[in-house]
Design a protein around this motif. Structure first.
Motif, PDB file in Angstrom:
ATOM      1  N   TYR A  82      27.852  41.194  60.502  1.00 27.79           N
ATOM      2  CA  TYR A  82      27.314  42.285  61.319  1.00 27.79           C
ATOM      3  C   TYR A  82      27.162  43.563  60.493  1.00 27.79           C
ATOM      4  O   TYR A  82      26.129  44.231  60.531  1.00 27.79           O
ATOM      5  N   TYR A  83      28.188  43.890  59.722  1.00 20.53           N
ATOM      6  CA  TYR A  83      28.120  45.112  58.913  1.00 20.53           C
ATOM      7  C   TYR A  83      27.042  45.011  57.839  1.00 20.53           C
ATOM      8  O   TYR A  83      26.351  45.988  57.556  1.00 20.53           O
ATOM      9  N   ARG A  84      26.900  43.832  57.254  1.00 24.61           N
ATOM     10  CA  ARG A  84      25.834  43.656  56.257  1.00 24.61           C
ATOM     11  C   ARG A  84      24.474  43.804  56.920  1.00 24.61           C
ATOM     12  O   ARG A  84      23.573  44.448  56.374  1.00 24.61           O
ATOM     13  N   ALA A  85      24.320  43.211  58.105  1.00 24.40           N
ATOM     14  CA  ALA A  85      23.058  43.332  58.839  1.00 24.40           C
ATOM     15  C   ALA A  85      22.779  44.792  59.198  1.00 24.40           C
ATOM     16  O   ALA A  85      21.641  45.258  59.075  1.00 24.40           O
ATOM     17  N   LEU A  86      23.821  45.528  59.611  1.00 26.06           N
ATOM     18  CA  LEU A  86      23.639  46.953  59.931  1.00 26.06           C
ATOM     19  C   LEU A  86      23.214  47.739  58.701  1.00 26.06           C
ATOM     20  O   LEU A  86      22.401  48.657  58.798  1.00 26.06           O
ATOM     21  N   GLN A  87      23.777  47.365  57.559  1.00 25.70           N
ATOM     22  CA  GLN A  87      23.426  48.083  56.336  1.00 25.70           C
ATOM     23  C   GLN A  87      21.968  47.838  55.958  1.00 25.70           C
ATOM     24  O   GLN A  87      21.301  48.729  55.460  1.00 25.70           O
ATOM     25  N   LEU A  88      21.484  46.636  56.224  1.00 21.45           N
ATOM     26  CA  LEU A  88      20.131  46.268  55.821  1.00 21.45           C
ATOM     27  C   LEU A  88      19.067  46.567  56.875  1.00 21.45           C
ATOM     28  O   LEU A  88      17.892  46.714  56.535  1.00 21.45           O
ATOM     29  N   GLY A  89      19.452  46.637  58.142  1.00 22.98           N
ATOM     30  CA  GLY A  89      18.469  46.779  59.207  1.00 22.98           C
ATOM     31  C   GLY A  89      18.780  47.887  60.189  1.00 22.98           C
ATOM     32  O   GLY A  89      19.784  48.586  60.069  1.00 22.98           O
ATOM     33  N   ASN A  90      17.913  48.032  61.164  1.00 19.19           N
ATOM     34  CA  ASN A  90      18.083  49.034  62.216  1.00 19.19           C
ATOM     35  C   ASN A  90      19.020  48.513  63.301  1.00 19.19           C
ATOM     36  O   ASN A  90      18.958  47.337  63.672  1.00 19.19           O
ATOM     37  N   VAL A  91      19.864  49.407  63.813  1.00 18.97           N
ATOM     38  CA  VAL A  91      20.775  49.045  64.897  1.00 18.97           C
ATOM     39  C   VAL A  91      19.997  48.477  66.075  1.00 18.97           C
ATOM     40  O   VAL A  91      20.429  47.520  66.714  1.00 18.97           O
ATOM     41  N   SER A  92      18.824  49.054  66.341  1.00 15.78           N
ATOM     42  CA  SER A  92      18.020  48.620  67.493  1.00 15.78           C
ATOM     43  C   SER A  92      17.531  47.187  67.356  1.00 15.78           C
ATOM     44  O   SER A  92      17.123  46.575  68.341  1.00 15.78           O
ATOM     45  N   LYS A  93      17.553  46.646  66.151  1.00 18.44           N
ATOM     46  CA  LYS A  93      17.166  45.246  65.946  1.00 18.44           C
ATOM     47  C   LYS A  93      18.393  44.352  65.730  1.00 18.44           C
ATOM     48  O   LYS A  93      18.425  43.217  66.184  1.00 18.44           O
ATOM     49  N   VAL A  94      19.390  44.860  65.033  1.00 19.69           N
ATOM     50  CA  VAL A  94      20.593  44.074  64.731  1.00 19.69           C
ATOM     51  C   VAL A  94      21.402  43.811  66.009  1.00 19.69           C
ATOM     52  O   VAL A  94      21.831  42.677  66.255  1.00 19.69           O
ATOM     53  N   ALA A  95      21.633  44.840  66.803  1.00 17.76           N
ATOM     54  CA  ALA A  95      22.489  44.698  67.988  1.00 17.76           C
ATOM     55  C   ALA A  95      21.971  43.655  68.982  1.00 17.76           C
ATOM     56  O   ALA A  95      22.761  42.836  69.451  1.00 17.76           O
ATOM     57  N   PRO A  96      20.681  43.643  69.314  1.00 17.81           N
ATOM     58  CA  PRO A  96      20.219  42.607  70.249  1.00 17.81           C
ATOM     59  C   PRO A  96      20.412  41.179  69.715  1.00 17.81           C
ATOM     60  O   PRO A  96      20.797  40.287  70.460  1.00 17.81           O
ATOM     61  N   ILE A  97      20.181  40.992  68.424  1.00 17.68           N
ATOM     62  CA  ILE A  97      20.372  39.658  67.852  1.00 17.68           C
ATOM     63  C   ILE A  97      21.848  39.284  67.904  1.00 17.68           C
ATOM     64  O   ILE A  97      22.208  38.153  68.244  1.00 17.68           O
ATOM     65  N   ASP A  98      22.716  40.233  67.603  1.00 15.84           N
ATOM     66  CA  ASP A  98      24.149  39.994  67.687  1.00 15.84           C
ATOM     67  C   ASP A  98      24.555  39.586  69.104  1.00 15.84           C
ATOM     68  O   ASP A  98      25.418  38.735  69.288  1.00 15.84           O
ATOM     69  N   LYS A  99      23.908  40.165  70.087  1.00 18.10           N
ATOM     70  CA  LYS A  99      24.258  39.871  71.478  1.00 18.10           C
ATOM     71  C   LYS A  99      23.748  38.510  71.940  1.00 18.10           C
ATOM     72  O   LYS A  99      24.065  38.067  73.040  1.00 18.10           O
ATOM     73  N   LEU A 100      22.987  37.827  71.086  1.00 12.45           N
ATOM     74  CA  LEU A 100      22.653  36.429  71.389  1.00 12.45           C
ATOM     75  C   LEU A 100      23.921  35.583  71.427  1.00 12.45           C
ATOM     76  O   LEU A 100      23.903  34.452  71.908  1.00 12.45           O
ATOM     77  N   SER A 101      25.023  36.158  70.952  1.00  5.19           N
ATOM     78  CA  SER A 101      26.310  35.470  71.043  1.00  5.19           C
ATOM     79  C   SER A 101      26.640  35.146  72.500  1.00  5.19           C
ATOM     80  O   SER A 101      27.327  34.163  72.770  1.00  5.19           O
ATOM     81  N   VAL A 102      26.139  35.936  73.425  1.00  6.20           N
ATOM     82  CA  VAL A 102      26.361  35.662  74.852  1.00  6.20           C
ATOM     83  C   VAL A 102      25.749  34.313  75.218  1.00  6.20           C
ATOM     84  O   VAL A 102      26.394  33.479  75.863  1.00  6.20           O
ATOM     85  N   VAL A 103      24.527  34.080  74.786  1.00  3.07           N
ATOM     86  CA  VAL A 103      23.843  32.818  75.077  1.00  3.07           C
ATOM     87  C   VAL A 103      24.592  31.663  74.420  1.00  3.07           C
ATOM     88  O   VAL A 103      24.867  30.638  75.058  1.00  3.07           O
ATOM     89  N   LEU A 104      24.937  31.830  73.151  1.00  2.00           N
ATOM     90  CA  LEU A 104      25.662  30.782  72.432  1.00  2.00           C
ATOM     91  C   LEU A 104      27.021  30.506  73.078  1.00  2.00           C
ATOM     92  O   LEU A 104      27.451  29.356  73.191  1.00  2.00           O
TER      93      LEU A 104
END
Length: 137
Positions: A82-104
């Protein structure tokens, strides 16, 4: 009461993303995760000792130890990614993908914990997936 704690969890998770994005600027993502982890460890053990819950350590079964350790390893891996993704990308894109954990999580709970998977849950998973896709395009 579970709903209140779940809502507070969501609020703190949102703050975590914003605060991390600002704090990680110019810092190695692994180092930032380690710093965050130390803070979490100190806070968690502080609450354990303040609530006198440390007495329960000797009562934890071998099975619980194994699964708590595995859960900790999964958490650590998640945080590092997550931290690596935040460093490389925008929070507005990283956070929604991270929240796919709900589906999984819902699918894994159905498969491994034999929890009920309703039509409502399926529809929610589809909507969350679609929403994530739309937000990240």
């Amino acid at each position: 009461m579970w709903f209140l704690f779940a809502l507070l969890s969501a609020i703190f998770a949102a703050l975590t993303s914003i605060l991390a994005k600002v704090g990680i600027d110019g810092v190695n993502s692994n180092l930032a995760t380690a710093i965050r982890t130390v803070v979490v460890v100190v806070m968690a053990w502080g609450i354990v000792f303040l609530s006198h819950a440390q007495n329960g350590l000797s009562e934890i079964s071998r099975k619980s130890w194994i699964f708590l350790i595995l859960s900790g390893l999964a958490t650590g891996a998640s945080w590092l990614c997550y931290y690596r993704a935040l460093q490389l990308g925008n929070v507005s894109k990283v956070a929604p993908i991270d929240k796919l954990s709900v589906v999984l999580t819902l699918f894994l709970a159905f498969i491994f914990l034999h929890e009920e998977f309703t039509l409502k849950a399926l529809l929610g998973c589809i909507l969350l997936g679609a929403g994530t896709l739309i937000m990240t395009l």
